[in-house]
Design an enzyme around this catalytic site. Structure first.
Site, PDB file in Angstrom:
ATOM      1  N   TYR A  53       0.838  -1.217   0.000  1.00  0.00           N
ATOM      2  CA  TYR A  53       0.000   0.000   0.000  1.00  0.00           C
ATOM      3  C   TYR A  53       0.869   1.261   0.000  1.00  0.00           C
ATOM      4  CZ  TYR A  53      -3.633  -3.305   1.616  1.00  0.00           C
ATOM      5  OH  TYR A  53      -4.494  -4.372   1.762  1.00  0.00           O
ATOM      6  N   LYS A  78       1.520  -6.621   5.758  1.00  0.00           N
ATOM      7  CA  LYS A  78       1.556  -7.808   4.876  1.00  0.00           C
ATOM      8  C   LYS A  78       2.777  -7.738   3.976  1.00  0.00           C
ATOM      9  CE  LYS A  78      -3.441  -7.133   4.473  1.00  0.00           C
ATOM     10  NZ  LYS A  78      -3.577  -5.688   4.268  1.00  0.00           N
ATOM     11  N   HIS A 111       0.676 -11.755   1.784  1.00  0.00           N
ATOM     12  CA  HIS A 111      -0.419 -11.036   1.133  1.00  0.00           C
ATOM     13  C   HIS A 111      -1.137 -11.884   0.070  1.00  0.00           C
ATOM     14  CE1 HIS A 111      -1.491  -6.555   0.282  1.00  0.00           C
ATOM     15  NE2 HIS A 111      -2.537  -7.324   0.071  1.00  0.00           N
TER      16      HIS A 111
HETATM   17  N1  LIG Z   1      -5.471  -8.678   1.637  1.00  0.00           N
HETATM   18  C1  LIG Z   1      -5.846  -8.169   0.485  1.00  0.00           C
HETATM   19  O1  LIG Z   1      -5.486  -8.647  -0.601  1.00  0.00           O
HETATM   20  C2  LIG Z   1      -6.742  -6.973   0.484  1.00  0.00           C
HETATM   21  C3  LIG Z   1      -7.373  -6.573  -0.699  1.00  0.00           C
HETATM   22  C4  LIG Z   1      -8.226  -5.487  -0.646  1.00  0.00           C
HETATM   23  C5  LIG Z   1      -8.437  -4.834   0.565  1.00  0.00           C
HETATM   24  N2  LIG Z   1      -7.787  -5.222   1.705  1.00  0.00           N
HETATM   25  C6  LIG Z   1      -7.978  -4.507   3.001  1.00  0.00           C
HETATM   26  O2  LIG Z   1      -9.366  -4.282   3.217  1.00  0.00           O
HETATM   27  C7  LIG Z   1      -9.608  -2.881   3.315  1.00  0.00           C
HETATM   28  C8  LIG Z   1     -10.977  -2.505   2.778  1.00  0.00           C
HETATM   29  O3  LIG Z   1     -11.171  -2.909   1.455  1.00  0.00           O
HETATM   30  P1  LIG Z   1     -11.264  -1.871   0.252  1.00  0.00           P
HETATM   31  O4  LIG Z   1     -10.259  -0.824   0.434  1.00  0.00           O
HETATM   32  O5  LIG Z   1     -11.276  -2.693  -0.979  1.00  0.00           O
HETATM   33  O6  LIG Z   1     -12.654  -1.178   0.343  1.00  0.00           O
HETATM   34  P2  LIG Z   1     -14.039  -1.167   1.168  1.00  0.00           P
HETATM   35  O7  LIG Z   1     -13.790  -0.891   2.596  1.00  0.00           O
HETATM   36  O8  LIG Z   1     -14.821  -2.360   0.774  1.00  0.00           O
HETATM   37  O9  LIG Z   1     -14.697   0.099   0.478  1.00  0.00           O
HETATM   38  C9  LIG Z   1     -14.029   1.340   0.463  1.00  0.00           C
HETATM   39  C10 LIG Z   1     -14.726   2.249  -0.530  1.00  0.00           C
HETATM   40  O10 LIG Z   1     -16.013   2.596  -0.051  1.00  0.00           O
HETATM   41  C11 LIG Z   1     -16.061   4.016   0.205  1.00  0.00           C
HETATM   42  N3  LIG Z   1     -16.732   4.190   1.504  1.00  0.00           N
HETATM   43  C12 LIG Z   1     -16.277   3.812   2.719  1.00  0.00           C
HETATM   44  N4  LIG Z   1     -17.188   4.072   3.654  1.00  0.00           N
HETATM   45  C13 LIG Z   1     -18.240   4.650   3.043  1.00  0.00           C
HETATM   46  C14 LIG Z   1     -19.473   5.148   3.490  1.00  0.00           C
HETATM   47  N5  LIG Z   1     -19.829   5.087   4.778  1.00  0.00           N
HETATM   48  N6  LIG Z   1     -20.324   5.687   2.559  1.00  0.00           N
HETATM   49  C15 LIG Z   1     -19.989   5.742   1.256  1.00  0.00           C
HETATM   50  N7  LIG Z   1     -18.816   5.282   0.762  1.00  0.00           N
HETATM   51  C16 LIG Z   1     -17.946   4.736   1.654  1.00  0.00           C
HETATM   52  C17 LIG Z   1     -14.620   4.485   0.229  1.00  0.00           C
HETATM   53  O11 LIG Z   1     -14.526   5.799  -0.263  1.00  0.00           O
HETATM   54  P3  LIG Z   1     -13.646   6.942   0.463  1.00  0.00           P
HETATM   55  O12 LIG Z   1     -12.341   6.321   0.885  1.00  0.00           O
HETATM   56  O13 LIG Z   1     -13.499   7.958  -0.623  1.00  0.00           O
HETATM   57  O14 LIG Z   1     -14.468   7.408   1.613  1.00  0.00           O
HETATM   58  C18 LIG Z   1     -13.979   3.520  -0.767  1.00  0.00           C
HETATM   59  O15 LIG Z   1     -14.243   3.924  -2.099  1.00  0.00           O
HETATM   60  C19 LIG Z   1      -8.442  -2.293   2.508  1.00  0.00           C
HETATM   61  O16 LIG Z   1      -8.311  -0.916   2.707  1.00  0.00           O
HETATM   62  C20 LIG Z   1      -7.308  -3.139   2.992  1.00  0.00           C
HETATM   63  O17 LIG Z   1      -6.892  -2.733   4.275  1.00  0.00           O
HETATM   64  C21 LIG Z   1      -6.959  -6.293   1.678  1.00  0.00           C
END
Ligand SMILES: NC(=O)c1ccc[n+]([C@@H]2O[C@H](COP(=O)([O-])OP(=O)(O)OC[C@H]3O[C@@H](n4cnc5c(N)ncnc54)[C@H](OP(=O)(O)O)[C@@H]3O)[C@@H](O)[C@H]2O)c1
Length: 284
Positions: A53, A78, A111
């Site tokens: 990240y 990770k 990861h």
């Molecule tokens: N291990 C892996 O391979 C892997 C892969 C993907 C993710 N992850 C982890 O999981 C975390 C979360 O997954 P993700 O980043 O894919 O996304 P997510 O949490 O599923 O969704 C985030 C998205 O939703 C928006 N959002 C968040 N809260 C909101 C709300 N209350 N109302 C409206 N929109 C909202 C955010 O926009 P804004 O930021 O603009 O508010 C962003 O566009 C990651 O950040 C990471 O730490 C791990």
């Protein structure tokens, strides 16, 4: 389940706060610092980052500046996909510790099991050697728990051939419309905690009409319903946002409960957020 600092207990006895703050696509610098400080002010005590990240330094600085005591925090990082070997993984762990300005990590994960750059060589041996580096850092007390991410059952079988420590966590994509029930059952039978990444479908959940109807009926937002669904299934959701108001909104999950019928409706949603990449064929 009353607050963000309630905990699940990992298979080695370590306790982990039931909601983590996600930081993927959170640019290094001011944005990451403000997001993490907002999360800490809203009561999150579990931060999820990764070498890939590119924001560990800002997160480390934000934690230091927040004044929140280190021992009240749970910090996960990770391993980068390019670091699948014993030596590179051992070096990467030291770098994450340095960048995050901590002497121990609470959790460190592989990861991806099968990065593209190792697929044509002996990727299974790379994976086993990498896991050994995590085990050694764990045994040396540099990491309190070790685990994996994006692992399917056959990846665990590869670790089992040589492991001396069993993974404590599998962090996988779990969101309404995209979750793998067989893999979830497998992890539960193995006593491996499921962390739910992309619990909001990386933002794709917000256009689904049924989710919007359930949110309206419960007088909550779609994000809150999604995260509550995750918690009621005993997953550990990792919501990400860079907006203070959303970070706060996503922390209010403990003053309502979804009915069995709402849970079943959400369980049955299909194809609403796309599908996770297959770790054995992904282009990275
Ligand atoms: N291990 C892996 O391979 C892997 C892969 C993907 C993710 N992850 C982890 O999981 C975390 C979360 O997954 P993700 O980043 O894919 O996304 P997510 O949490 O599923 O969704 C985030 C998205 O939703 C928006 N959002 C968040 N809260 C909101 C709300 N209350 N109302 C409206 N929109 C909202 C955010 O926009 P804004 O930021 O603009 O508010 C962003 O566009 C990651 O950040 C990471 O730490 C791990």
């Amino acid at each position: 389940m009353k607050s963000l600092i309630d905990t699940y207990t990992l298979n080695n006895g370590v306790k982990v706060p039931i909601v983590g703050f996600g930081t993927w696509q959170t640019p290094d610098g001011a944005i990451a610092k403000v997001a993490v400080k907002s999360a800490l002010s809203s009561g999150y005590r579990h931060i999820d980052t990764a070498e890939m990240y590119g924001n560990e330094k800002s997160i480390g600085a934000a934690i230091k500046e927040s004044g929140v005591s280190r021992n009240s925090l749970f910090i996960t990082s990770k391993l980068s996909n390019s670091d699948h070997s014993y030596e590179k993984a051992a070096t990467a762990i030291e770098k994450s510790l340095r960048d995050l300005q901590v002497s121990t990590l609470d959790l460190f994960l592989i990861h991806w099991p099968n990065p593209k750059m190792f697929r044509d060589s002996d990727w299974k041996k790379h994976l086993q050697d990498t896991w050994r580096a995590l085990e050694d850092a764990y045994k040396a007390g540099k990491i309190k728990a070790i685990g994996v991410s994006n692992f399917k059952e056959h990846h665990f079988d590869i670790l089992k051939e040589t492991q001396t420590v069993k993974p404590m966590v599998n962090q996988i994509r779990i969101c309404p419309g995209d979750y793998n029930e067989e893999l979830i059952d497998y992890c539960r039978n193995e006593n491996i905690l499921l962390e739910a990444y992309s619990p909001l479908g990386t933002g794709k959940i917000f256009t689904d009409k049924i989710m919007a109807e359930i949110a309206e009926k419960n007088n909550r937002t779609v994000a809150q319903v999604c995260l509550r669904w995750s918690l009621q299934h005993d997953f550990l959701p990792l919501p990400k946002s860079i907006h203070e108001d959303r970070i706060e909104e996503n922390s209010h999950l403990f003053d309502f409960e979804l009915s069995d019928s709402d849970m079943a409706t959400i369980d049955n949603l299909k194809n609403i957020v796309g599908h996770v990449a297959d770790p054995d064929t992904a282009e990275f």
